[in-house]
Write a protein that holds these residues in place. Structure first.
Motif, PDB file in Angstrom:
ATOM      1  N   PHE A   1       0.845  -1.191   0.000  1.00 25.11           N
ATOM      2  CA  PHE A   1       0.000   0.000   0.000  1.00 25.11           C
ATOM      3  C   PHE A   1       0.881   1.242   0.000  1.00 25.11           C
ATOM      4  O   PHE A   1       2.080   1.177   0.282  1.00 25.11           O
ATOM      5  N   THR A   2       0.292   2.375  -0.320  1.00 19.80           N
ATOM      6  CA  THR A   2       1.032   3.634  -0.253  1.00 19.80           C
ATOM      7  C   THR A   2       0.966   4.171   1.170  1.00 19.80           C
ATOM      8  O   THR A   2       0.050   3.833   1.946  1.00 19.80           O
ATOM      9  N   LEU A   3       1.899   5.022   1.513  1.00 17.73           N
ATOM     10  CA  LEU A   3       1.908   5.612   2.851  1.00 17.73           C
ATOM     11  C   LEU A   3       0.673   6.470   3.069  1.00 17.73           C
ATOM     12  O   LEU A   3       0.085   6.478   4.156  1.00 17.73           O
ATOM     13  N   ALA A   4       0.254   7.189   2.026  1.00 17.55           N
ATOM     14  CA  ALA A   4      -0.931   8.052   2.145  1.00 17.55           C
ATOM     15  C   ALA A   4      -2.175   7.234   2.456  1.00 17.55           C
ATOM     16  O   ALA A   4      -2.979   7.610   3.326  1.00 17.55           O
TER      17      ALA A   4
ATOM     18  N   ALA B   1      -1.491  -9.738   5.746  1.00 17.28           N
ATOM     19  CA  ALA B   1      -0.595  -9.324   6.822  1.00 17.28           C
ATOM     20  C   ALA B   1       0.823  -9.118   6.303  1.00 17.28           C
ATOM     21  O   ALA B   1       1.557  -8.266   6.799  1.00 17.28           O
ATOM     22  N   HIS B   2       1.189  -9.863   5.280  1.00 15.25           N
ATOM     23  CA  HIS B   2       2.531  -9.720   4.715  1.00 15.25           C
ATOM     24  C   HIS B   2       2.692  -8.373   4.008  1.00 15.25           C
ATOM     25  O   HIS B   2       3.824  -7.914   3.796  1.00 15.25           O
ATOM     26  N   SER B   3       1.576  -7.740   3.646  1.00 16.81           N
ATOM     27  CA  SER B   3       1.641  -6.417   3.019  1.00 16.81           C
ATOM     28  C   SER B   3       2.260  -5.391   3.957  1.00 16.81           C
ATOM     29  O   SER B   3       2.872  -4.416   3.498  1.00 16.81           O
ATOM     30  N   LEU B   4       2.095  -5.571   5.264  1.00 15.28           N
ATOM     31  CA  LEU B   4       2.703  -4.643   6.225  1.00 15.28           C
ATOM     32  C   LEU B   4       4.220  -4.660   6.063  1.00 15.28           C
ATOM     33  O   LEU B   4       4.879  -3.618   6.042  1.00 15.28           O
ATOM     34  N   ARG B   5       4.776  -5.830   5.921  1.00 15.52           N
ATOM     35  CA  ARG B   5       6.231  -5.998   5.783  1.00 15.52           C
ATOM     36  C   ARG B   5       6.708  -5.542   4.408  1.00 15.52           C
ATOM     37  O   ARG B   5       7.698  -4.819   4.284  1.00 15.52           O
ATOM     38  N   ALA B   6       5.988  -5.952   3.366  1.00 22.45           N
ATOM     39  CA  ALA B   6       6.359  -5.553   2.004  1.00 22.45           C
ATOM     40  C   ALA B   6       6.273  -4.049   1.831  1.00 22.45           C
ATOM     41  O   ALA B   6       7.113  -3.428   1.165  1.00 22.45           O
ATOM     42  N   SER B   7       5.261  -3.446   2.442  1.00 25.52           N
ATOM     43  CA  SER B   7       5.086  -1.993   2.313  1.00 25.52           C
ATOM     44  C   SER B   7       6.165  -1.239   3.074  1.00 25.52           C
ATOM     45  O   SER B   7       6.590  -0.161   2.639  1.00 25.52           O
TER      46      SER B   7
ATOM     47  N   VAL C   1       9.260  -2.141   3.295  1.00 25.31           N
ATOM     48  CA  VAL C   1      10.419  -2.150   2.399  1.00 25.31           C
ATOM     49  C   VAL C   1      10.216  -1.154   1.263  1.00 25.31           C
ATOM     50  O   VAL C   1      11.102  -0.344   0.953  1.00 25.31           O
ATOM     51  N   THR C   2       9.048  -1.187   0.641  1.00 25.74           N
ATOM     52  CA  THR C   2       8.777  -0.326  -0.506  1.00 25.74           C
ATOM     53  C   THR C   2       8.815   1.149  -0.129  1.00 25.74           C
ATOM     54  O   THR C   2       9.467   1.965  -0.786  1.00 25.74           O
ATOM     55  N   VAL C   3       8.102   1.517   0.955  1.00 27.58           N
ATOM     56  CA  VAL C   3       8.059   2.925   1.375  1.00 27.58           C
ATOM     57  C   VAL C   3       9.449   3.393   1.793  1.00 27.58           C
ATOM     58  O   VAL C   3       9.864   4.520   1.475  1.00 27.58           O
ATOM     59  N   SER C   4      10.196   2.551   2.484  1.00 25.74           N
ATOM     60  CA  SER C   4      11.551   2.917   2.908  1.00 25.74           C
ATOM     61  C   SER C   4      12.450   3.184   1.715  1.00 25.74           C
ATOM     62  O   SER C   4      13.211   4.162   1.691  1.00 25.74           O
ATOM     63  N   LYS C   5      12.369   2.309   0.714  1.00 26.18           N
ATOM     64  CA  LYS C   5      13.214   2.483  -0.466  1.00 26.18           C
ATOM     65  C   LYS C   5      12.815   3.732  -1.243  1.00 26.18           C
ATOM     66  O   LYS C   5      13.673   4.465  -1.747  1.00 26.18           O
ATOM     67  N   LEU C   6      11.526   4.005  -1.355  1.00 25.81           N
ATOM     68  CA  LEU C   6      11.064   5.203  -2.051  1.00 25.81           C
ATOM     69  C   LEU C   6      11.523   6.470  -1.329  1.00 25.81           C
ATOM     70  O   LEU C   6      11.740   7.506  -1.959  1.00 25.81           O
TER      71      LEU C   6
END
Length: 319
Positions: free
Chosen positions: A130-133, A266-272, A274-279
């Protein structure tokens, strides 16, 4: 898995009885893996032994043709490639625990699995990010006037900011939490990639916005829980009554989908995370310090940058 599987063959039959028992236990523990994997493998192995009994075939050690027939039947029944591969892995593990060569090592089985995957043309399904927003909107929309709302908000914020696996959230105890003026340190005894129980820690930080702060959210939930020890995330009975029952990984997944929507797990919390951090420009070492991944390759696999506009050098041309 059944007890007959959990008896590895040892080359020295003259070992003292107490050493033989200890060796058997160590081998079993070394081969076993994570608790969720053990449960899944046990079900897969039971399914295979039942299939073999129905067709009057040996299951341990299993003939190559028996395994080929079983996997083919799974494929014809429409099972996913990942499910079929997991069954094969469970059968291989059962043979290893019993000290037998596994039929999964046979070239015929390897070619069969490759053919099944090619016919199904199945990509590995990854949890959506998901996006941070959108995550912020979700958190703000939670009704925190009830124990359920307070628990769910704490679960989502902690799961995201700590890049937790759902099994780690399930196993989390109050004793694992250390609060101080800088934030929170969560100690993990074991995880999926830390089966030896080496100490691992995750750092959680205060957010400037109290409504989005994982530490304040967790403290609010702990005040409701009103305990000094035991599981952090528990089930609730009707009328918001607290229990001492540890929330299961399945229910944690349902809570994520309830608040974020069906495409997420629930795995989306972890994947997100990583994604938000990298962005936001975090380097791999910082991300790995929280996720506890061992390699940058895993970070790249976890990063969900599918949106063509989200992560694109065309924005940096300077025109």
């Amino acid at each position: 898995m059944s007890s007959e599987v959990l008896a590895p063959s040892l080359p020295n039959a003259q070992l003292p009885a107490h050493l033989l028992a200890s060796s058997t236990r160590y081998v079993e523990t070394g081969l076993r893996g994570a608790a969720n994997t053990v449960r899944a493998y046990a079900g897969d192995w039971k399914r295979f032994t039942s299939w073999c009994a129905l067709h009057q075939l040996a299951s341990l050690p299993a003939p190559v043709d028996a395994l080929a027939g079983f996997l083919t039947e799974l494929a014809d029944a429409g099972k996913k490639v990942a499910t079929i591969q997991r069954h094969a892995a469970a059968i291989a593990k059962a043979h290893a625990l019993a000290g037998h060569d596994s039929p999964t090592a046979d070239k015929k089985i390897k070619v069969l699995l490759k053919g099944i995957a090619r016919e199904k043309k199945t990509r590995i399904k990854q949890a959506a990010a998901f996006t941070l927003a959108s995550f912020k909107r979700t958190i703000r929309a939670i009704d925190v006037s009830t124990p359920t709302g307070l628990r769910n908000r704490a679960l989502l914020l902690l799961g995201f900011t700590g890049a937790f696996r759902r099994s780690e959230l399930e196993a989390l105890n109050i004793e694992d939490l250390a609060f101080d003026e800088e934030g929170l340190v969560v100690s993990l005894d074991k995880s999926k990639t830390n089966q030896l129980g080496q100490a691992e820690e995750k750092a959680i930080f205060y957010s400037p916005d109290p409504a989005l702060c994982p530490i304040r959210a967790l403290q609010a939930w702990l005040r409701v829980l009103d305990r000094d020890a035991g599981c952090v995330f528990v089930s609730l009975r009707k009328h918001q009554r607290l229990t001492t029952r540890r929330m299961t990984t399945k229910y944690i997944n349902l809570i994520v989908q309830q608040h974020l929507g069906a495409p997420y797990t629930a795995h989306s919390l972890r994947a997100s995370f990583v994604t938000v951090s990298k962005l936001n420009g975090a380097d791999d070492s910082k991300v790995m310090n929280q996720t506890k991944h061992k390699t940058s390759a895993m970070i790249r696999r976890y990063t969900r940058l599918d949106n063509v506009r989200q992560h694109n050098a065309a924005k940096e041309l300077g025109l």
